[in-house]
Write an enzyme that holds these catalytic residues in place. Structure first.
Site, PDB file in Angstrom:
ATOM      1  N   TYR A 137      74.920  59.841   6.070  1.00 45.07           N
ATOM      2  CA  TYR A 137      74.796  60.425   7.439  1.00 45.07           C
ATOM      3  C   TYR A 137      74.614  61.873   7.136  1.00 45.07           C
ATOM      4  O   TYR A 137      74.690  62.633   7.196  1.00 45.07           O
ATOM      5  CB  TYR A 137      76.150  60.430   8.160  1.00 45.07           C
ATOM      6  CG  TYR A 137      75.666  60.166  10.001  1.00 45.07           C
ATOM      7  CD1 TYR A 137      75.689  59.512  10.541  1.00 45.07           C
ATOM      8  CD2 TYR A 137      75.547  61.501  10.350  1.00 45.07           C
ATOM      9  CE1 TYR A 137      75.246  58.803  11.931  1.00 45.07           C
ATOM     10  CE2 TYR A 137      74.718  61.985  11.970  1.00 45.07           C
ATOM     11  CZ  TYR A 137      74.825  60.949  12.631  1.00 45.07           C
ATOM     12  OH  TYR A 137      74.912  61.495  13.873  1.00 45.07           O
ATOM     13  N   ASN A 221      78.544  65.195  13.989  1.00 47.58           N
ATOM     14  CA  ASN A 221      79.138  66.015  15.243  1.00 47.58           C
ATOM     15  C   ASN A 221      80.399  65.271  15.190  1.00 47.58           C
ATOM     16  O   ASN A 221      80.765  64.352  15.079  1.00 47.58           O
ATOM     17  CB  ASN A 221      78.326  65.985  16.533  1.00 47.58           C
ATOM     18  CG  ASN A 221      77.732  64.554  16.945  1.00 47.58           C
ATOM     19  OD1 ASN A 221      78.613  63.477  16.411  1.00 47.58           O
ATOM     20  ND2 ASN A 221      77.334  64.202  18.029  1.00 47.58           N
ATOM     21  N   SER A 244      81.934  75.667   9.068  1.00 47.66           N
ATOM     22  CA  SER A 244      81.910  76.550   7.204  1.00 47.66           C
ATOM     23  C   SER A 244      81.883  77.428   7.923  1.00 47.66           C
ATOM     24  O   SER A 244      82.826  78.300   9.133  1.00 47.66           O
ATOM     25  CB  SER A 244      80.384  76.661   8.172  1.00 47.66           C
ATOM     26  OG  SER A 244      79.743  76.908   6.413  1.00 47.66           O
ATOM     27  N   GLN A 266      77.170  82.470   7.586  1.00 42.51           N
ATOM     28  CA  GLN A 266      78.162  81.836   8.130  1.00 42.51           C
ATOM     29  C   GLN A 266      78.096  81.713   9.576  1.00 42.51           C
ATOM     30  O   GLN A 266      78.253  80.399  10.598  1.00 42.51           O
ATOM     31  CB  GLN A 266      79.482  81.771   7.698  1.00 42.51           C
ATOM     32  CG  GLN A 266      79.578  81.353   6.306  1.00 42.51           C
ATOM     33  CD  GLN A 266      78.777  80.458   5.680  1.00 42.51           C
ATOM     34  OE1 GLN A 266      79.657  79.145   5.962  1.00 42.51           O
ATOM     35  NE2 GLN A 266      77.914  80.512   4.880  1.00 42.51           N
ATOM     36  N   HIS A 269      76.249  79.493  11.671  1.00 40.24           N
ATOM     37  CA  HIS A 269      75.566  78.153  11.939  1.00 40.24           C
ATOM     38  C   HIS A 269      76.410  77.880  13.214  1.00 40.24           C
ATOM     39  O   HIS A 269      75.458  76.389  13.931  1.00 40.24           O
ATOM     40  CB  HIS A 269      76.809  77.591  11.244  1.00 40.24           C
ATOM     41  CG  HIS A 269      76.645  77.204  10.010  1.00 40.24           C
ATOM     42  ND1 HIS A 269      75.218  76.514   9.366  1.00 40.24           N
ATOM     43  CD2 HIS A 269      76.820  77.692   8.358  1.00 40.24           C
ATOM     44  CE1 HIS A 269      75.384  76.165   7.684  1.00 40.24           C
ATOM     45  NE2 HIS A 269      76.049  76.836   7.887  1.00 40.24           N
ATOM     46  N   GLU A 334      86.449  77.251   2.293  1.00 36.96           N
ATOM     47  CA  GLU A 334      85.405  76.673   1.709  1.00 36.96           C
ATOM     48  C   GLU A 334      84.262  77.413   0.855  1.00 36.96           C
ATOM     49  O   GLU A 334      84.010  76.996  -0.320  1.00 36.96           O
ATOM     50  CB  GLU A 334      84.742  76.162   3.067  1.00 36.96           C
ATOM     51  CG  GLU A 334      82.921  74.800   2.500  1.00 36.96           C
ATOM     52  CD  GLU A 334      82.758  75.365   3.786  1.00 36.96           C
ATOM     53  OE1 GLU A 334      81.366  74.172   3.740  1.00 36.96           O
ATOM     54  OE2 GLU A 334      82.562  75.961   5.373  1.00 36.96           O
ATOM     55  N   HIS A 335      83.626  78.829   1.290  1.00 37.67           N
ATOM     56  CA  HIS A 335      83.758  79.652   0.371  1.00 37.67           C
ATOM     57  C   HIS A 335      83.909  81.281  -0.283  1.00 37.67           C
ATOM     58  O   HIS A 335      84.449  81.922   1.135  1.00 37.67           O
ATOM     59  CB  HIS A 335      82.043  80.021   1.262  1.00 37.67           C
ATOM     60  CG  HIS A 335      80.609  78.848   0.851  1.00 37.67           C
ATOM     61  ND1 HIS A 335      80.748  78.692   2.649  1.00 37.67           N
ATOM     62  CD2 HIS A 335      80.112  77.988   0.962  1.00 37.67           C
ATOM     63  CE1 HIS A 335      80.146  77.407   3.251  1.00 37.67           C
ATOM     64  NE2 HIS A 335      79.747  77.080   1.372  1.00 37.67           N
ATOM     65  N   ASP A 368      74.226  77.508  -1.034  1.00 38.64           N
ATOM     66  CA  ASP A 368      73.844  75.972  -0.329  1.00 38.64           C
ATOM     67  C   ASP A 368      72.750  75.401  -0.733  1.00 38.64           C
ATOM     68  O   ASP A 368      72.733  74.072   0.442  1.00 38.64           O
ATOM     69  CB  ASP A 368      73.515  76.617   1.142  1.00 38.64           C
ATOM     70  CG  ASP A 368      74.911  76.401   1.855  1.00 38.64           C
ATOM     71  OD1 ASP A 368      75.839  76.458   1.749  1.00 38.64           O
ATOM     72  OD2 ASP A 368      74.772  77.457   3.271  1.00 38.64           O
ATOM     73  N   GLU A 422     115.402  45.594 -10.135  1.00 39.15           N
ATOM     74  CA  GLU A 422     115.365  45.712  -8.831  1.00 39.15           C
ATOM     75  C   GLU A 422     115.062  44.771  -8.006  1.00 39.15           C
ATOM     76  O   GLU A 422     114.627  44.118  -7.413  1.00 39.15           O
ATOM     77  CB  GLU A 422     113.607  45.941  -8.899  1.00 39.15           C
ATOM     78  CG  GLU A 422     113.199  47.425  -9.535  1.00 39.15           C
ATOM     79  CD  GLU A 422     111.396  47.870  -9.323  1.00 39.15           C
ATOM     80  OE1 GLU A 422     110.981  46.943  -9.350  1.00 39.15           O
ATOM     81  OE2 GLU A 422     111.285  49.101  -9.293  1.00 39.15           O
ATOM     82  N   HIS A 427     109.181  38.248 -11.546  1.00 38.99           N
ATOM     83  CA  HIS A 427     108.794  39.519 -12.475  1.00 38.99           C
ATOM     84  C   HIS A 427     109.142  39.749 -13.854  1.00 38.99           C
ATOM     85  O   HIS A 427     108.672  39.397 -15.170  1.00 38.99           O
ATOM     86  CB  HIS A 427     108.520  40.516 -11.569  1.00 38.99           C
ATOM     87  CG  HIS A 427     108.042  41.103 -10.885  1.00 38.99           C
ATOM     88  ND1 HIS A 427     108.020  40.574  -9.324  1.00 38.99           N
ATOM     89  CD2 HIS A 427     106.975  42.261 -10.607  1.00 38.99           C
ATOM     90  CE1 HIS A 427     106.978  41.402  -8.659  1.00 38.99           C
ATOM     91  NE2 HIS A 427     106.973  42.040  -9.566  1.00 38.99           N
TER      92      HIS A 427
END
Length: 438
Positions: A137, A221, A244, A266, A269, A334-335, A368, A422, A427
């Site tokens: 996307y 979005n 961000s 930042q 943004h 994040e950064h 970036d 079990e 099994h």
């Protein structure tokens, strides 16, 4: 009369109310709007049940298009090549240089199949295969996010994904040549001009014209993020990204203008972006704040940056670098910029960060676009348990178990005991059939 409201909050890690103020600063509501959720659910159901017809209907309504058939939404490969030739030479060079660096970095992440043989001849291992089809996307219209195309598409192609399908909205029929050129450079296989929740639905469910994918990546979005969350499980997704954010730790010796602009990188943004500076030097924090006041009016997106800084920004004074790192690890940014004389000395103490930018000459902006590592990073504290997008996100791992007769006989004795413990008789008996008779 001058505005008495400070540009950015000042905090001191030694204050008694620091923890409460930091918590309030970091608080962010993720995708949880019930009204948005209702709209998205309606769109997902419509595309799932009516396919192409619903995609065309929502695209015409929301993107102001006049499309009759879903096939009209497909962008010919020749259009990608045209866009690559049409953009200015310096833009093409920048795209190709960035792509080469991103590809080179991510090639080192590619995992290969492996196996080993035990003494009795039993072979164990792991088979690594790429996903067949991935959806990317990309925000569209007049906006241009070619870097997002490169960062999401190239790792997928390095991983060996057979088909990469890019969806990008084209409001009023407008497409950005830089985005299309980036798709050409990155090796995108198919481009479809749809966006919003309907694009996520088409990728997740498939329609008569649009292929169903295995994973959906890329930013969008709140409608896109909500739709991605809703289809997770039917398909894989990269992450639900928050605003961000950047956190800078500085020893007070970097040019204040540089740090101010790093924080702005930042804040510009969007209004929810977060910019934090931590330093033990109170005088330096004041110099940075003065630089921000002076430089902010020079930005085209000054109003957005000002709102971001006022709502979620902070200059934090700490006692020393040890406390600076403790605050940073709590934020899990994040950064993270380590704008200090010896960043290598601090690196071992960094526990949580999406990407770490070392030294005074490594601004987050380089990461970036073209440094090489991925700019799709965990936000909102999720660096505590998440990692940057990479080749490994587009590869699957299958376990390989090939028992020899002797190996199966030995393993069956252990499996039988555990299975009967079990109360799973079938099994146990299935394993016991493989026990060699004396």
């Amino acid at each position: 009369m001058p505005d008495p409201t400070p540009l950015i909050a000042r905090l001191n890690a030694s204050d008694s109310d620091f923890n409460a103020r930091l918590d309030a600063l970091l608080e962010w509501d993720s995708v949880s709007d019930s009204k948005v959720g209702g709209i998205v659910d309606e769109i997902l159901h419509a595309v799932k049940t009516r396919g192409d017809a619903a995609v065309v209907e929502y695209t015409n309504r929301l993107d102001r298009r006049d499309v009759r058939e879903a096939s009209e939404l497909l962008v010919p490969v020749s259009e990608l090549d045209r866009a690559l030739k049409a953009i200015p030479a310096d833009q093409r060079q920048a795209l190709e240089t960035a792509a080469e660096r991103i590809r080179g970095y991510h090639a080192r992440q590619r995992q290969e199949s492996w196996e080993y043989t035990e003494a009795d001849g039993t072979r164990l291992g792991q088979k690594i295969t790429a996903m067949n089809r991935v959806g990317l996307y990309v925000p569209g219209g007049k906006a241009s996010y070619p870097s997002s195309v490169l960062m999401n598409a190239i790792p997928a192609k390095v991983a060996g994904v057979a088909e990469l399908v890019m969806v990008v909205p084209a409001p009023d029929g407008q497409l950005n040549d830089m985005v299309l050129a980036a798709a050409a450079v990155a090796g995108v296989d198919k481009v479809i001009t749809i966006g919003g929740a309907q694009a996520v639905a088409a990728l997740a469910y498939g329609t008569e014209t649009l292929p169903k994918v295995d994973k959906i990546v890329g930013p969008g979005n709140i409608f896109v993020a909500t739709a991605k969350r809703a289809v997770f499980g039917l398909v894989d997704i990269d992450m639900i990204a928050g605003p961000s954010e950047i956190l800078v730790i500085c020893d007070g010796q970097t040019d204040p203008d540089w740090i101010a602009m790093d924080l702005f990188s930042q804040a510009e943004h969007d209004e929810q972006a977060q910019s934090i500076l931590i330093s033990p030097d109170a005088e330096f924090l004041g110099k940075v704040e003065a630089a921000m006041e002076r430089l902010l009016p020079t930005l085209e997106r000054a109003d957005i940056a000002r709102t971001s800084l006022a709502n979620r920004g902070a200059l934090i004074q700490v006692a020393d670098m040890k406390q600076a790192l403790a605050v940073s690890n709590r934020v899990a940014p994040e950064h993270l910029e380590l704008s200090v004389a010896d960043p290598e000395a601090l690196l071992p103490e960094v526990q949580h960060a999406g990407a770490i930018f070392m030294g005074r000459y490594t601004p987050e902006a380089l990461g970036d676009y073209c440094a090489g590592p991925n700019h799709v990073l965990p936000t909102s504290g999720t660096a505590r348990f998440s990692s940057p997008l990479g080749v490994y996100d587009f590869q699957k791992r299958s376990s390989i178990i090939h028992c020899s007769a002797q190996g199966a006989s030995e393993l069956a004795r252990t499996a039988s005991v555990l299975a009967r413990g079990e109360a799973l008789e079938a099994h146990a008996r299935s394993a016991e059939y493989r026990i060699l008779k004396d």
